[in-house]
Motif scaffolding. Structure first.
Motif, PDB file in Angstrom:
ATOM      1  N   LEU A  50       0.821  -1.206   0.000  1.00  0.00           N
ATOM      2  CA  LEU A  50       0.000   0.000   0.000  1.00  0.00           C
ATOM      3  C   LEU A  50       0.857   1.259   0.000  1.00  0.00           C
ATOM      4  CD1 LEU A  50      -2.824  -1.003   2.493  1.00  0.00           C
ATOM      5  CD2 LEU A  50      -3.013  -0.737   0.011  1.00  0.00           C
ATOM      6  N   LEU A  51       1.964   1.239   0.703  1.00  0.00           N
ATOM      7  CA  LEU A  51       2.889   2.368   0.713  1.00  0.00           C
ATOM      8  C   LEU A  51       3.470   2.598  -0.682  1.00  0.00           C
ATOM      9  CD1 LEU A  51       4.063   4.290   2.885  1.00  0.00           C
ATOM     10  CD2 LEU A  51       6.032   2.773   2.972  1.00  0.00           C
ATOM     11  N   PHE A  52       3.845   1.517  -1.371  1.00  0.00           N
ATOM     12  CA  PHE A  52       4.390   1.628  -2.722  1.00  0.00           C
ATOM     13  C   PHE A  52       3.330   2.127  -3.698  1.00  0.00           C
ATOM     14  CE2 PHE A  52       5.182  -0.244  -6.922  1.00  0.00           C
ATOM     15  CZ  PHE A  52       6.396   0.370  -7.202  1.00  0.00           C
ATOM     16  N   ILE A  53       2.105   1.637  -3.586  1.00  0.00           N
ATOM     17  CA  ILE A  53       1.032   2.076  -4.484  1.00  0.00           C
ATOM     18  C   ILE A  53       0.771   3.571  -4.312  1.00  0.00           C
ATOM     19  CG2 ILE A  53      -1.457   1.898  -4.886  1.00  0.00           C
ATOM     20  CD1 ILE A  53      -1.165  -1.116  -4.405  1.00  0.00           C
ATOM     21  N   ASN A  54       0.722   4.027  -3.068  1.00  0.00           N
ATOM     22  CA  ASN A  54       0.496   5.451  -2.822  1.00  0.00           C
ATOM     23  C   ASN A  54       1.676   6.286  -3.323  1.00  0.00           C
ATOM     24  OD1 ASN A  54      -1.989   4.993  -1.662  1.00  0.00           O
ATOM     25  ND2 ASN A  54      -1.136   4.796   0.376  1.00  0.00           N
ATOM     26  N   TRP A  55       2.882   5.792  -3.184  1.00  0.00           N
ATOM     27  CA  TRP A  55       4.051   6.504  -3.670  1.00  0.00           C
ATOM     28  C   TRP A  55       4.050   6.586  -5.198  1.00  0.00           C
ATOM     29  CZ3 TRP A  55       8.115   4.414  -6.615  1.00  0.00           C
ATOM     30  CH2 TRP A  55       9.178   5.273  -6.819  1.00  0.00           C
ATOM     31  N   ALA A  56       3.612   5.509  -5.853  1.00  0.00           N
ATOM     32  CA  ALA A  56       3.609   5.475  -7.315  1.00  0.00           C
ATOM     33  C   ALA A  56       2.541   6.375  -7.912  1.00  0.00           C
ATOM     34  CB  ALA A  56       3.408   4.039  -7.796  1.00  0.00           C
ATOM     35  N   GLU A  57       1.513   6.717  -7.158  1.00  0.00           N
ATOM     36  CA  GLU A  57       0.455   7.577  -7.671  1.00  0.00           C
ATOM     37  C   GLU A  57       0.845   9.052  -7.698  1.00  0.00           C
ATOM     38  OE1 GLU A  57      -2.954   6.758  -5.275  1.00  0.00           O
ATOM     39  OE2 GLU A  57      -3.492   4.985  -6.443  1.00  0.00           O
ATOM     40  N   ILE A  58       1.896   9.435  -7.000  1.00  0.00           N
ATOM     41  CA  ILE A  58       2.329  10.831  -6.965  1.00  0.00           C
ATOM     42  C   ILE A  58       3.104  11.121  -8.248  1.00  0.00           C
ATOM     43  CG2 ILE A  58       3.721  12.550  -5.747  1.00  0.00           C
ATOM     44  CD1 ILE A  58       3.259  10.885  -3.202  1.00  0.00           C
ATOM     45  N   PRO A  59       2.629  12.050  -9.057  1.00  0.00           N
ATOM     46  CA  PRO A  59       3.325  12.330 -10.315  1.00  0.00           C
ATOM     47  C   PRO A  59       4.644  13.072 -10.076  1.00  0.00           C
ATOM     48  CG  PRO A  59       1.479  13.818 -10.049  1.00  0.00           C
ATOM     49  CD  PRO A  59       1.427  12.859  -8.902  1.00  0.00           C
ATOM     50  N   TYR A  60       5.599  12.800 -10.947  1.00  0.00           N
ATOM     51  CA  TYR A  60       6.890  13.455 -10.864  1.00  0.00           C
ATOM     52  C   TYR A  60       6.813  14.780 -11.607  1.00  0.00           C
ATOM     53  CZ  TYR A  60      11.893  14.303 -11.234  1.00  0.00           C
ATOM     54  OH  TYR A  60      13.132  14.850 -11.156  1.00  0.00           O
ATOM     55  N   ASP A  61       7.380  15.823 -11.044  1.00  0.00           N
ATOM     56  CA  ASP A  61       7.376  17.139 -11.671  1.00  0.00           C
ATOM     57  C   ASP A  61       8.574  17.245 -12.612  1.00  0.00           C
ATOM     58  OD1 ASP A  61       6.853  19.725 -12.363  1.00  0.00           O
ATOM     59  OD2 ASP A  61       7.424  20.583 -10.427  1.00  0.00           O
ATOM     60  N   TRP A  62       8.349  16.963 -13.889  1.00  0.00           N
ATOM     61  CA  TRP A  62       9.432  16.947 -14.865  1.00  0.00           C
ATOM     62  C   TRP A  62       9.919  18.345 -15.214  1.00  0.00           C
ATOM     63  CZ3 TRP A  62      11.809  12.572 -16.039  1.00  0.00           C
ATOM     64  CH2 TRP A  62      11.141  11.363 -15.787  1.00  0.00           C
ATOM     65  N   GLY A  63       9.152  19.360 -14.943  1.00  0.00           N
ATOM     66  CA  GLY A  63       9.529  20.716 -15.326  1.00  0.00           C
ATOM     67  C   GLY A  63      10.411  21.431 -14.317  1.00  0.00           C
ATOM     68  N   LYS A  64      10.671  20.860 -13.188  1.00  0.00           N
ATOM     69  CA  LYS A  64      11.471  21.570 -12.180  1.00  0.00           C
ATOM     70  C   LYS A  64      12.947  21.526 -12.557  1.00  0.00           C
ATOM     71  CE  LYS A  64      12.107  17.776  -8.967  1.00  0.00           C
ATOM     72  NZ  LYS A  64      11.865  17.281  -7.633  1.00  0.00           N
ATOM     73  N   LYS A  65      13.657  22.524 -12.165  1.00  0.00           N
ATOM     74  CA  LYS A  65      15.091  22.626 -12.454  1.00  0.00           C
ATOM     75  C   LYS A  65      15.881  21.973 -11.341  1.00  0.00           C
ATOM     76  CE  LYS A  65      14.912  25.857 -15.812  1.00  0.00           C
ATOM     77  NZ  LYS A  65      15.625  25.999 -17.008  1.00  0.00           N
ATOM     78  N   ASP A  66      16.951  21.264 -11.719  1.00  0.00           N
ATOM     79  CA  ASP A  66      17.862  20.696 -10.728  1.00  0.00           C
ATOM     80  C   ASP A  66      18.755  21.786 -10.188  1.00  0.00           C
ATOM     81  OD1 ASP A  66      16.848  18.155 -11.062  1.00  0.00           O
ATOM     82  OD2 ASP A  66      18.229  17.694 -12.690  1.00  0.00           O
ATOM     83  N   LYS A  67      18.908  21.804  -8.879  1.00  0.00           N
ATOM     84  CA  LYS A  67      19.742  22.843  -8.259  1.00  0.00           C
ATOM     85  C   LYS A  67      20.918  22.212  -7.579  1.00  0.00           C
ATOM     86  CE  LYS A  67      16.042  26.070  -7.657  1.00  0.00           C
ATOM     87  NZ  LYS A  67      15.360  26.963  -6.803  1.00  0.00           N
TER      88      LYS A  67
END
Length: 67
Positions: A50-67
């Motif tokens: 359940l922890l993995f399923i909830n983690w996988a549902e969070i979308p990754y923000d591809w537009g953010k800049k690496d700092k």
């Protein structure tokens, strides 16, 4: 874990009650250690799934800049 997923954690308890009750009413001995360890193991595995399923549902923000 989401609040609507908490009821999934009752399934290992139901399994423990049913298996222990079956062993009680049949002519075999009750295997407390095996029943309890399977219940605890299923708690841990179910929680991690359940922890993995909830983690996988969070979308990754591809537009953010690496700092």
């Amino acid at each position: 874990m989401k609040k609507d997923q908490v009821h999934y954690l009752f399934f290992p308890v139901i399994y423990f009650i049913l298996v222990t009750g079956d062993q009680f009413f049949s002519s075999s001995d009750i295997k407390w250690g095996e029943n309890l360890s399977l219940m605890l193991l299923s708690f841990v595995v179910l929680y991690l799934v359940l922890l993995f399923i909830n983690w996988a549902e969070i979308p990754y923000d591809w537009g953010k800049k690496d700092k």
